[in-house]
Write an enzyme that holds these catalytic residues in place. Structure first.
Site, mmCIF file in Angstrom:
data_model
loop_
_atom_site.group_PDB
_atom_site.id
_atom_site.type_symbol
_atom_site.label_atom_id
_atom_site.label_comp_id
_atom_site.label_asym_id
_atom_site.label_seq_id
_atom_site.Cartn_x
_atom_site.Cartn_y
_atom_site.Cartn_z
ATOM 1 N N GLY A 237 0.752 -1.242 0.000
ATOM 2 C CA GLY A 237 0.000 0.000 0.000
ATOM 3 C C GLY A 237 0.783 1.293 0.000
ATOM 4 O O GLY A 237 0.202 2.353 0.259
ATOM 5 N N ASP A 302 0.009 -1.259 -10.734
ATOM 6 C CA ASP A 302 1.421 -1.471 -10.394
ATOM 7 C C ASP A 302 1.637 -2.979 -10.399
ATOM 8 O O ASP A 302 1.610 -3.631 -9.369
ATOM 9 C CB ASP A 302 1.709 -0.859 -9.025
ATOM 10 C CG ASP A 302 3.168 -0.953 -8.631
ATOM 11 O OD1 ASP A 302 4.013 -1.177 -9.523
ATOM 12 O OD2 ASP A 302 3.470 -0.820 -7.434
ATOM 13 N N CYS A 355 8.342 -2.009 -11.473
ATOM 14 C CA CYS A 355 9.650 -1.662 -10.897
ATOM 15 C C CYS A 355 10.737 -2.421 -11.661
ATOM 16 O O CYS A 355 11.667 -2.958 -11.082
ATOM 17 C CB CYS A 355 9.703 -1.939 -9.404
ATOM 18 S SG CYS A 355 9.260 -3.620 -8.916
#
Length: 404
Positions: A237, A302, A355
């Site tokens: 989160g 994400d 990422c």
């Protein structure tokens, strides 16, 4: 790096942590948690231990080569590697019982050879070097070298509770020195050796530890107060809480994930941060997504990825992962992007993020999605590279739904 050797007890602690990671194949964060739990180490000594562990894992193959051992032998020969690490950094040897010694003449020969082998010098396994060269070409050597460096410490100011100036001032009162980060409005870099999570400032929810590059992802979403926003792969989160601050706590922010324990941890973090507009929802099946078709002003994806942009911070991953994992992740990314994008309403914004620094997970995925989904258009995308930014590596693409 250290200016004096580890103590005997800290040396044993380093070896035990590394043995758990390399021999028992446990994640580094779990190894830290297990070995630091119950210890009364001063924060400065704990920082020294994590500094050495991190550096060894970032360049494990180099230090193993210099010590003339194999990674799978670490549990038995770890003291030899740790002695080689001290010699490499020009430090006296630690006072360990029954430590295996390093042949200095052999060490110097190996050191001279290692300096001629750039991937080895950068601590890069062969599979990753081949993948990086294939994906990034001439840009890879700089990224590879940057990934071998220690990460900086960044935090995100929680604007639900304070301003950046107020945070800097309050941290200073707890002996934490922090400076602003150019180009990232919400970020501060911590430049003092401080135990952040023991501060009253952290307990009061004034900041979260989050890489500056990661903070650019939520910033691109540009969520506004009163909107209906979905963070569909919320995990622990960090980006959810950033979005909540963007929304000033107003509107509906739905944090979703397939693992309930992550959402449970997020609830705890949200309470500390004062992010009262965060709701959590488990993704039990595809029906969860279908019921939310065309309902969200903003959706952040994400997605699960290789994590090859954050190897400075998670160096154990490159000794655990294999190239065979990448196609599996790419298939999952494609599926999530295709399915979860249905939640975006007309004129709404979709941000896809990873990422990773590998194009196969990033722009190539977005291009393939746009080719199959003309109802979306690309507004912008950004590669946050490790070498150029000094941050962790991320990718983000901002798209808009223009029709149903």
């Amino acid at each position: 790096m250290l200016t004096y050797p580890l103590s005997g007890s800290s040396s044993e602690l380093v070896i035990n942590i590394l043995s758990m990671v390399l021999s028992q194949h446990k994640p580094l964060d779990r190894a830290y948690s297990q070995h630091f739990s119950g210890l009364t180490l001063p924060p400065s000594e704990q920082a020294r231990v994590t500094q050495v562990v991190g550096d060894i894992l970032r360049k494990l193959n180099l230090y193993c080569y210099l010590a003339d051992i194999q990674p799978e032998e670490f549990e038995r020969l770890g003291s030899k590697l740790l002695n080689a690490w001290h010699i490499f950094h020009g430090l006296e040897l630690p006072n360990m019982q029954y430590a295996l010694q390093v042949n200095l003449e052999d060490f110097e020969t190996r050191l001279a050879h290692a300096k001629t082998q750039a991937p080895l010098w950068d601590g890069c396994p062969q599979w990753l070097d081949e993948l990086g060269s294939e994906q990034l070409g001439d840009a890879w050597p700089l990224e590879r070298a940057a990934l071998s460096l220690a990460p900086k410490r960044f935090i995100r100011v929680n604007e639900l509770k304070c301003t950046k100036a107020q945070l800097i001032e309050r941290l200073a009162k707890e002996a934490v020195e922090a400076i602003e980060v150019e180009g990232v409005d919400s970020a501060l870099e911590v430049i003092s050796d401080s135990a952040l999570f023991r501060t009253e400032t952290f307990k009061a929810g004034w900041f979260e530890q989050q890489d500056a590059g990661s903070q650019l992802v939520a910033a691109a979403l540009d969520a506004k107060p009163g909107m209906r926003v979905v963070d569909a792969c919320a995990g622990a989160g960090g980006k959810t809480l950033h979005i909540a601050a963007q929304m000033q706590g107003k509107g509906r922010l739905l944090a979703m994930d397939v693992e309930q324990w992550k959402l449970d941890n997020l609830k705890i973090r949200a309470r500390r941060a004062g992010a009262h507009n965060v709701e959590t929802r488990i993704i039990a099946s595809s029906k969860t997504i279908k019921r939310m078709k065309l309902t969200a002003d903003r959706v952040l994806l994400d997605v699960p990825c290789s994590g090859l942009g954050v190897l400075k911070r998670n160096p154990d991953a490159k000794w655990r992962d294999t190239p065979e994992r990448l196609p599996i992740l790419m298939a999952l990314q494609k599926q999530i992007l295709q399915s979860y994008s249905r939640m975006v309403k007309v004129d709404g914004i979709l941000v896809y993020a990873t990422c990773s620094i590998m194009p196969a997970e990033n722009r190539l995925q977005v291009d393939a999605f746009l080719a199959e989904n003309p109802q979306f258009v690309l507004l912008m995308d950004e590669n946050i590279t490790v070498a150029d930014s000094g941050f962790d590596g991320f990718y983000l693409a901002k798209m808009q739904r223009v029709s149903e």
